[in-house]
Design an enzyme around this catalytic site. Structure first.
Site, short mmCIF file in Angstrom:
data_model
loop_
_atom_site.label_atom_id
_atom_site.label_comp_id
_atom_site.label_asym_id
_atom_site.label_seq_id
_atom_site.Cartn_x
_atom_site.Cartn_y
_atom_site.Cartn_z
N HIS A 100 0.84 -1.19 0.00
CA HIS A 100 0.00 0.00 0.00
C HIS A 100 0.88 1.25 0.00
O HIS A 100 1.96 1.26 0.59
CB HIS A 100 -0.90 0.04 1.24
CG HIS A 100 -1.70 -1.21 1.44
ND1 HIS A 100 -2.57 -1.70 0.49
CD2 HIS A 100 -1.75 -2.08 2.47
CE1 HIS A 100 -3.12 -2.82 0.93
NE2 HIS A 100 -2.64 -3.07 2.14
N GLU A 118 -1.73 -0.41 8.16
CA GLU A 118 -2.69 -1.28 8.82
C GLU A 118 -1.98 -2.18 9.83
O GLU A 118 -0.74 -2.21 9.91
CB GLU A 118 -3.44 -2.13 7.79
CG GLU A 118 -2.54 -3.02 6.95
CD GLU A 118 -3.26 -3.62 5.75
OE1 GLU A 118 -4.22 -3.02 5.26
OE2 GLU A 118 -2.83 -4.70 5.30
N HIS A 176 3.30 -7.54 1.78
CA HIS A 176 2.64 -8.47 2.68
C HIS A 176 1.62 -9.32 1.94
O HIS A 176 1.19 -8.98 0.83
CB HIS A 176 1.96 -7.72 3.83
CG HIS A 176 0.90 -6.75 3.36
ND1 HIS A 176 1.22 -5.51 2.89
CD2 HIS A 176 -0.44 -6.85 3.27
CE1 HIS A 176 0.12 -4.86 2.53
NE2 HIS A 176 -0.91 -5.67 2.75
N ARG A 196 -1.49 -4.83 -6.15
CA ARG A 196 -1.11 -6.25 -6.24
C ARG A 196 0.14 -6.36 -7.10
O ARG A 196 0.16 -5.90 -8.25
CB ARG A 196 -2.22 -7.06 -6.90
CG ARG A 196 -3.53 -7.11 -6.15
CD ARG A 196 -4.46 -8.15 -6.79
NE ARG A 196 -5.84 -7.89 -6.40
CZ ARG A 196 -6.74 -7.32 -7.18
NH1 ARG A 196 -6.41 -6.96 -8.41
NH2 ARG A 196 -7.96 -7.12 -6.75
#
Length: 349
Positions: A100, A118, A176, A196
């Site tokens: 991200h 996150e 991740h 992605r």
């Protein structure tokens, strides 16, 4: 007017999803492949609906439009966004390898969207379940690109074995992936921007290959190894029979876990709090009114409420916008922990 607010979940169908949201969290899922339950959301792609009290049926955005200062502790203008997005995620199959962006990059290239940092709290994991958490040591951009082009990306990815109760911090820029057999709670910035970089050569629910974002991924991946790849151990403080464990505190959110036993007195101090019940059951007591919760429920305590009480036998994930020094570091120091212990066992950034 405001009170403890409970929300209806917004379910998302995902190719990698399963049925654990029903099996473990008592949710009435609508899809065979239910991957996500957006628990508290105010985003173009999902807006929570209040399920209790006078505001029942209103969306979180509608509540914010009318009561923003009372709800979150400050006035949200039309250009501002609710800061958090709270989810449960069921990974029956592995998710894509992804990354991200930080705020600045997302603002520039994603039409003013926020970046996305996150953190994950693992609720359930099959024996031997793993996550991808960052890159192996000393992997350069060139190494990564070559491995991707040659179909050997897994050789440069760092895998971590996890079990229930583990916490992983996922800052923006950190490569991740959730692998198969894991149910988790996710605390994140209010963003739906995901790049992605690799998707295991599979097709989506529509039968087509899913879109990749290799160029943007290479722009934002942390190749300097700035972020810890370890499971966060956390530090706990006892409060009568209950315990509060501090795991993550940054400028975007906190992640804490409350092991609730009996009664726990809390106060908003002009902050809002969100709780996710991950085991057991209990109740919130506010203004002499009881609001029951059970495993799978998520609820918000508006900033204007002041004193409230949690009561029961339950485990809850708690998040809010922390004053890191006051809300986390000072409390841990007052409990006897050194700065070195706090730095090594709590992700503060």
């Amino acid at each position: 007017m405001l009170y403890p607010i409970f929300f209806e979940p917004d379910f998302k169908e995902r190719v990698w999803g399963g049925t654990l949201l029903k099996d473990k969290l008592n949710k009435s899922i609508p899809f065979e492949h239910t991957g996500e339950s957006w628990e508290v959301a105010c985003h173009d792609n999902g807006d929570s609906v209040v399920r209790n009290g006078e505001l029942k049926g209103k969306t979180l955005k509608e509540v914010l439009d009318n009561y923003s200062k009372e709800l979150v502790g400050y006035k949200i203008s039309s250009d501002d966004k609710f800061p958090l997005l709270i989810k449960f995620i069921d990974a029956k199959d592995k998710l894509s390898v992804q990354v991200h962006p930080e705020d600045e990059y997302a603002m520039k290239y994603e039409n003013g969207e926020l970046g996305k940092s996150e953190a994950w709290y693992i609720l359930d994991a099959q024996p031997g379940a793993k996550l991808i958490a960052g890159l192996k040591d000393n992997v350069s951009k060139e190494d990564f690109t070559k491995a991707l082009e040659e179909g050997n990306l897994e050789q440069v990815l760092n895998e971590v074995e996890v079990e229930a109760g583990d916490v992983i911090n996922i800052p923006a820029g950190f490569v991740h992936a959730i692998e198969d057999g894991i149910l988790l709670a996710e605390i994140q910035q209010n963003s739906d921007t995901t790049y992605r970089v690799y998707d295991w050569n599979r097709v989506g629910l529509d039968g087509n290959m899913r879109e990749l974002h290799v160029e943007k991924s290479l722009d934002v991946i942390d190749f300097e190894g700035k972020h810890s790849k370890d499971v966060v151990t956390g530090l706990g403080i006892k409060d009568d029979e209950s315990e509060i464990i501090y795991y993550v505190a940054n400028k975007y959110f906190s992640l804490e876990k409350i092991g609730l036993k009996g009664k726990l007195k809390e106060r908003t101090n002009n902050k809002f709090y969100i709780y996710m019940c991950i085991s057991g059951s209990g109740k919130v007591v506010y203004n002499n009114i009881e609001y029951d919760f059970r495993v799978g429920d998520s609820f918000m305590i508006p900033a204007s409420l002041g004193d409230y009480e949690l009561e029961g036998d339950a485990s809850l994930v708690k998040t809010y916008l922390p004053d890191i020094e006051k809300d986390v570091v000072s409390r841990l120091e007052n409990a006897g922990y050194s700065r070195e212990e706090i730095k090594s066992r709590v992700r503060i950034n």
